[in-house]
Write a protein that holds these residues in place. Structure first.
Motif, short mmCIF file in Angstrom:
data_model
loop_
_atom_site.label_atom_id
_atom_site.label_comp_id
_atom_site.label_asym_id
_atom_site.label_seq_id
_atom_site.Cartn_x
_atom_site.Cartn_y
_atom_site.Cartn_z
N HIS A 222 0.88 -1.13 -0.02
CA HIS A 222 0.05 0.01 0.00
C HIS A 222 0.75 1.09 0.00
CE1 HIS A 222 -3.25 -2.80 1.01
NE2 HIS A 222 -2.55 -3.27 2.14
N LEU A 223 1.24 1.80 -1.20
CA LEU A 223 2.06 2.86 -1.31
C LEU A 223 1.43 4.11 -1.40
CD1 LEU A 223 5.05 3.88 -2.03
CD2 LEU A 223 4.66 3.16 -4.22
N ILE A 224 1.64 5.06 -0.42
CA ILE A 224 0.86 6.49 -0.19
C ILE A 224 2.16 7.44 -0.67
CG2 ILE A 224 0.01 7.82 1.36
CD1 ILE A 224 -0.75 5.56 3.15
N VAL A 225 1.62 8.29 -1.88
CA VAL A 225 2.46 9.29 -2.22
C VAL A 225 1.45 10.62 -2.59
CG1 VAL A 225 3.66 7.43 -3.58
CG2 VAL A 225 1.75 8.60 -4.78
N PRO A 226 2.36 11.64 -2.89
CA PRO A 226 1.39 12.84 -3.17
C PRO A 226 0.69 12.60 -4.18
CG PRO A 226 3.84 13.34 -2.63
CD PRO A 226 3.93 11.99 -2.71
N ASP A 227 -0.65 13.26 -4.03
CA ASP A 227 -1.75 12.77 -5.11
C ASP A 227 -1.51 13.52 -6.40
OD1 ASP A 227 -2.63 15.58 -4.62
OD2 ASP A 227 -4.36 15.34 -3.68
N TYR A 228 -0.56 14.18 -6.59
CA TYR A 228 -0.35 14.68 -8.09
C TYR A 228 0.57 13.99 -8.72
CZ TYR A 228 3.79 17.03 -6.03
OH TYR A 228 4.81 17.25 -5.09
N LEU A 229 1.22 12.78 -7.97
CA LEU A 229 2.28 11.91 -8.68
C LEU A 229 1.43 10.51 -8.65
CD1 LEU A 229 5.32 13.04 -6.48
CD2 LEU A 229 4.80 13.69 -8.95
N MET A 230 2.30 9.48 -9.12
CA MET A 230 1.99 7.99 -9.12
C MET A 230 2.87 7.07 -8.49
SD MET A 230 0.79 5.71 -12.50
CE MET A 230 -0.41 6.88 -13.07
N GLY A 231 2.05 6.34 -7.56
CA GLY A 231 3.17 5.26 -7.04
C GLY A 231 3.22 3.97 -7.54
N VAL A 232 4.57 3.28 -7.84
CA VAL A 232 4.55 2.15 -8.56
C VAL A 232 5.35 1.27 -7.70
CG1 VAL A 232 4.99 1.00 -10.85
CG2 VAL A 232 4.11 3.46 -10.90
N SER A 240 -6.53 1.92 -6.59
CA SER A 240 -5.77 3.42 -6.36
C SER A 240 -6.76 4.31 -5.73
CB SER A 240 -5.02 3.98 -7.39
OG SER A 240 -5.75 4.22 -8.51
N LYS A 241 -6.57 5.11 -5.02
CA LYS A 241 -7.60 5.87 -4.46
C LYS A 241 -6.91 7.43 -3.66
CE LYS A 241 -8.11 3.78 0.09
NZ LYS A 241 -8.65 3.16 1.03
N GLY A 246 -4.21 15.25 0.55
CA GLY A 246 -2.82 15.78 -0.46
C GLY A 246 -2.06 14.34 -0.83
N PHE A 247 -2.50 13.16 -0.26
CA PHE A 247 -1.79 12.13 -0.62
C PHE A 247 -2.72 11.08 -1.16
CE2 PHE A 247 1.04 14.01 1.95
CZ PHE A 247 2.22 13.44 1.72
N ALA A 248 -2.20 9.98 -2.03
CA ALA A 248 -3.07 9.00 -2.63
C ALA A 248 -2.42 7.73 -2.58
CB ALA A 248 -3.20 9.10 -4.08
N GLN A 249 -3.14 6.43 -2.39
CA GLN A 249 -2.87 5.23 -2.09
C GLN A 249 -2.80 4.46 -3.33
OE1 GLN A 249 -3.32 3.21 1.71
NE2 GLN A 249 -4.69 1.97 0.56
#
Length: 586
Positions: A222-232, A240-241, A246-249
């Motif tokens: 479960h990778l949580i990153v700034p929501d204007y970026l993508m986590g891979v 993804s949500k 300000g973050f997305a998972q």
């Protein structure tokens, strides 16, 4: 006196032991005692100095810290349990270079215990460890920590442990070789983050059992990153949500066994491209999903470039090594701010969409070959990393043969040969976290060792069947050097143990010594092996008749053959097929 007699026997002082046995006179006792202890002292000093010499040479070769022994040794505190799954939740703050999260470790008890060892670098703090809703006590020692349970855990039971952690992980100095987190920016100034930790180990950021012998059977991220970026990360994207803060998972899942250093994190302003590969090797195999995560500005050229290069790679390697091992997890390339790394089902790519002078993309070919050797077939100790790197470096040459023919294969191998240094054996020290090799021989010498073995077998149908069967038989499992040698011996019905012992455990390669002597109008070839172990009798090809290469079987003793030509210049050794030194004796 009985004790002295035993000592005399122990040190082989037969003269004295005989005297005591026959009842020597007292007046000789003191003299004999002096002689005994003088001899004991002398022999002790010889043994002591020999031990000191051995210890000093070993320490000069490699010096290891307490932390490296803790990391690399399989004590009973590590072997008492088997990791079944890591479920990782990690929040990455690119601006602060900070991570926080937890790891749910599912494990099976292999032997009763109340204390276990896990690993985590000292710069990452452990907030708490939760077991069955209770906090556990733990102690830390360098980059290891020890968890104490209130009651004994019983063999064959299954449990979960939740470890909460946070900190500023080590930044990579020269990724992927000197690794860690890579904090970078793309050309638009947006954060671009990668992770490469093969040399350091995953415990540089993640609390885990950081040993190659124990791969988690599956992994969730479960990778949580700034929501204007993508986590891979590895495996397939499940969901993804946006979290509203300000973050997305991004939730990724791996269904195959995975070693710790292959677990990776990529964060960037990515565009997702997709494709499918239809296998030409296994026609019954369903299509393989190909996913590419590239920086937005590179999307157009990446789509065209990857479409051709990835499929050419898969065509070759499926033919030579068998079906791609991780169909259920997919194949993925992720653009990274460093050159590349073989992260399982999530290959890191930073080669700028460029081919080398051999007309292939080195990162796509080399790092993807690791999916078969390193990710599917995995070693159990860093001492045996040749299993990962030798086969993979040899795979580069096979790629050349697949697409450009045998002569190109040989020429490519010749380009590798100049990198062989023979500074130390390819097998390293065991039971310690060892990654500081003095040369790159596990790559280039290992590649040439396999090329040599192919030449000795001298039957490509058998050789390629061996490679296919090796991957089929040990797919997604840990293997040892002994396993590999046993496999080659059994499958080929030949004894290659001396061959592997020579090339893996000795730093020097065999030297073929020869001289040509004219005798009664004939040319005699005198030849032998030198710098070889006992029992090494590898055949090599040479011209006994003009322009005709055939096998000759040297040994450590001088042998003689009549040459079927009169001009000594017609004698040739097929040295581009065998990793040997050749010395003509004057």
């Amino acid at each position: 006196m009985v004790g002295l007699l035993i000592v005399a026997k122990l040190f082989n002082l037969s003269n004295l032991s005989t005297k005591f046995a026959s009842g020597c006179k007292y007046k000789f006792l003191l003299l004999d005692l002096a002689i005994v202890f003088k001899k004991i002292l002398n022999r002790f000093l010889v043994v002591f100095l020999a031990c000191i010499s051995f210890w000093a040479s070993a320490q000069t070769a490699h010096k290891f810290s307490h932390s490296e022994y803790l990391h690399g040794q399989l004590s009973s505190l590590k072997t008492c349990f088997d990791v079944k799954q890591y479920e990782i939740t990690v929040k990455v703050d690119p601006e602060k270079h900070f991570i926080s999260g937890n790891n749910i470790i599912s494990f099976k008890v292999l032997s009763n215990f109340k204390k276990m060892q896990l690993d985590l670098f000292a710069e990452i703090e452990i907030d708490s460890i939760i077991f069955e809703s209770n906090k556990l006590n733990f102690t830390r020692d360098n980059n290891a920590f020890f968890v104490e349970f209130s009651e004994k855990l019983v063999k064959n039971t299954n449990h979960q442990l939740v470890i909460y952690f946070e900190g500023a992980p080590r930044a990579a100095k020269n990724p992927p070789w000197d690794g860690g987190f890579v904090w970078s920016k793309d050309s638009d100034g947006k954060p671009w983050v990668g992770l490469a930790c093969e040399g350091l180990g995953a415990s540089c950021w993640l609390p885990c059992k950081d040993h190659l012998s124990d791969e988690a059977d599956s992994m969730k991220m479960h990778l949580i990153v700034p929501d204007y970026l993508m986590g891979v990360s590895n495996g397939k994207l499940i969901s993804s949500k946006k979290l509203g803060d300000g973050f997305a998972q991004y939730y990724w899942q791996v269904l195959s066994p995975i070693n710790n250093y292959n677990i990776t994190i990529n964060i960037g302003n990515y565009v997702h491209l997709s494709d499918k590969y239809v296998s030409n090797f296994n026609l019954s195999q369903r299509s393989l999903y190909l996913d590419y995560y590239v920086l937005k500005q590179n999307a157009q050229k990446a789509a065209l470039y990857f479409h051709d290069e990835v499929k050419k790679m898969l065509d070759c390697f499926e033919t030579r090594f068998g079906t791609y091992p991780f169909y259920q997890d997919g194949y993925k390339l992720v653009e990274t701010p460093y050159w590349g790394m073989e992260h399982q089902s999530c290959v890191s790519y930073g080669n700028d969409y460029k081919k080398n002078k051999w007309n292939f993309d080195f990162i796509i070919v080399h790092e993807s070959a690791h999916e078969w050797f390193g990710n599917s077939l995995s070693c159990v100790d860093p001492a045996e990393m040749w299993i990962h790197e030798s086969f993979t470096t040899y795979a580069e040459a096979l790629y050349m043969e697949c697409h450009y023919g045998y002569e190109s294969y040989v020429n490519y191998l010749k380009s590798q040969k100049g990198n062989i240094e023979n500074k130390e054996p390819m097998i390293g020290p065991y039971d310690v976290y060892f990654h500081g090799r003095k040369d790159n021989d596990i790559y280039y010498k290992g590649s040439w060792m396999l090329h040599t073995l192919r030449s000795v077998i001298d039957n490509d149908s058998t050789w390629f069947a061996l490679l296919l069967e090796l991957n089929f038989r040990y797919q997604k499992s840990n293997v040892t050097t002994a396993t590999i040698i046993h496999f080659f011996n059994t499958y080929s019905k030949r004894n290659f143990s001396p061959f592997f012992k020579q090339y893996l455990y000795e730093k020097d390669i065999p030297e073929f010594d020869y001289k040509i002597v004219e005798k009664e109008g004939r040319q005699e070839l005198h030849y032998r092996w030198r710098n070889t172990i006992k029992g090494f009798e590898m055949p090599i090809k040479m011209t006994i008749s003009k322009d005709l290469f055939e096998f000759v079987y040297p040994s450590k003793s001088w042998q003689v053959l009549d040459l079927n030509f009169s001009n000594p210049d017609d004698f040739k050794i097929q040295s581009d097929r065998f990793l040997i030194n050749v010395k003509k004796i004057k």
